[in-house]
Write a protein that holds these residues in place. Sequence first.
Motif, short mmCIF file in Angstrom:
data_model
loop_
_atom_site.label_atom_id
_atom_site.label_comp_id
_atom_site.label_asym_id
_atom_site.label_seq_id
_atom_site.Cartn_x
_atom_site.Cartn_y
_atom_site.Cartn_z
N LYS A 112 0.83 -1.20 0.00
CA LYS A 112 0.00 0.00 0.00
C LYS A 112 0.87 1.26 0.00
CE LYS A 112 -3.62 -2.26 2.75
NZ LYS A 112 -4.32 -2.27 4.07
N CYS A 113 2.05 1.13 0.59
CA CYS A 113 2.92 2.29 0.77
C CYS A 113 4.38 1.83 0.68
CB CYS A 113 2.64 2.90 2.15
SG CYS A 113 3.67 4.31 2.59
N LEU A 114 5.23 2.69 0.16
CA LEU A 114 6.66 2.40 0.08
C LEU A 114 7.47 3.42 0.86
CD1 LEU A 114 6.99 1.53 -3.72
CD2 LEU A 114 7.46 -0.04 -1.83
N LEU A 115 8.42 2.92 1.63
CA LEU A 115 9.43 3.77 2.27
C LEU A 115 10.71 3.57 1.47
CD1 LEU A 115 10.05 5.60 4.83
CD2 LEU A 115 11.06 3.52 5.82
N PHE A 116 11.22 4.62 0.83
CA PHE A 116 12.31 4.44 -0.12
C PHE A 116 13.21 5.67 -0.14
CE2 PHE A 116 9.16 6.90 -2.22
CZ PHE A 116 9.82 7.69 -3.15
N TYR A 117 14.37 5.54 -0.81
CA TYR A 117 15.35 6.60 -0.89
C TYR A 117 15.26 7.33 -2.22
CZ TYR A 117 17.07 4.28 3.26
OH TYR A 117 17.15 3.72 4.50
N TYR A 118 16.01 8.41 -2.37
CA TYR A 118 15.85 9.29 -3.53
C TYR A 118 16.34 8.70 -4.84
CZ TYR A 118 13.85 13.49 -1.48
OH TYR A 118 12.99 14.39 -0.91
N ASN A 119 17.11 7.61 -4.79
CA ASN A 119 17.41 6.95 -6.07
C ASN A 119 16.33 5.95 -6.43
OD1 ASN A 119 18.31 5.45 -3.92
ND2 ASN A 119 20.42 5.33 -4.62
N GLY A 120 15.22 5.98 -5.69
CA GLY A 120 14.02 5.26 -6.07
C GLY A 120 14.05 3.77 -5.80
N ILE A 121 12.95 3.11 -6.16
CA ILE A 121 12.90 1.65 -6.13
C ILE A 121 13.64 1.12 -7.36
CG2 ILE A 121 11.41 -0.37 -6.17
CD1 ILE A 121 11.21 1.31 -3.60
N PHE A 122 13.38 1.76 -8.49
CA PHE A 122 14.04 1.39 -9.74
C PHE A 122 15.32 2.22 -9.84
CE2 PHE A 122 14.72 1.46 -14.34
CZ PHE A 122 14.60 0.11 -14.63
#
Length: 399
Positions: A112-122
């Motif tokens: 439902k939600c992603l916690l991620f960094y600025y270089n993204g998931i991809f």
Amino acid sequence: MKIYNIWKMKVVRAIIFTGIDLVAVVPLTLTALYGRYKKKEFDVGIGSVPLINSPCHKKAFELYGHTAQTFVSYSWFITNDFDINFCNNNKNPVKKALGVYRAFFHSLYHYKCLLFYYNGIFTLRTPLVGRLEPYLLKLSNTKLIAIQYGSDVQIFERSGNFLFKDRASKDYPNNYIYRYNISDVRRDIDKWTRHADHIISGCDWIEYIPFWNTIISAHFAYDTKNVKVPKLDLNPKEYVVLHAPNHRNIKGTEIYTKAVEKLKQKGYPVRLNMIERMPNEEILKAIETCYVVADQLVIGWYAYFSIEAMARGKPCICYQRQDFLDFYEQVGVIEKGEVPLINCNHTIDSVANAIEKLIVDKDYYKNVSERSLKYVDKHHSIEYIGSVFDKIYKEVVKE
């Protein structure tokens, strides 16, 4: 020649990944549509960069009743403590790239939600999918909480810390991100500033990004309840100073080496224990048996290594910029004088004097140790960081 080769590599890489993107974009779009209407298995996905704090971020969400899963495209030597690793061989560039695509497919319909960094998931920044990433995530109705870790946002032209810029240039004279890939980092910052549903910032990262919704001293969570704090040994036969640099110039390794030599010449039984590229378990063992921890002397704020030291009651030397201290006090994140880290500048005398005071003044040592335990429990415990994450999750998901 080096610059020519790097740009040649970028062109070849762009051609290859454009072809792969063209093949992948339709399945990714269909996967995003599937994710939009599918009942998601987890409240939160944490990924896909393999950073050591992800398991504690997971615990922070779970403590407040949210289901969470950590996933990475590939792993580093520091830890492999993740629920899903899409590439166990990060030395194989083809398998590593495939791991990034697989992780992105996975993220589109599980959370439902992603916690991620600025270089993204991809994290590949390819010409097509790299630019479509936020739109595909929005299409899948996945909410986005963005955080930072360092090189994902560090653009040194935005910093007034010239010493940091100088030391980073010395540590990484041909660094792909710092020197040749600045435009990609700028695009990432712009992309997630516009598309993230919520941005959390802290540390020195506030210098590089233009906007945040939530500010804390650092997003690092630590399981303080399950740390066995070693008994203080105030009079060891040898005073061990632990230094674990991943970037020697940035961390101030030469200063620590000379400061310890200066103390030896004064007759103190002190030794610098320098460990590099070791698994985190070995770092923790070394913290437990050292007298003082020696962290960075350049960046101007603390991160995970200092937190690991404070959680074990070990006094820790770490340079803190006054403007950062003033800012975090002014916005109510910390109280004046609350940070227990021993603030040294980038000089041999300041470091040597700090270590000497810890050796000579046992009451001072005990005071720093006690304040360290209180600070990390207040600002970085699973309970505290979980309360921050819980509030944000409820705001962005709105179940």
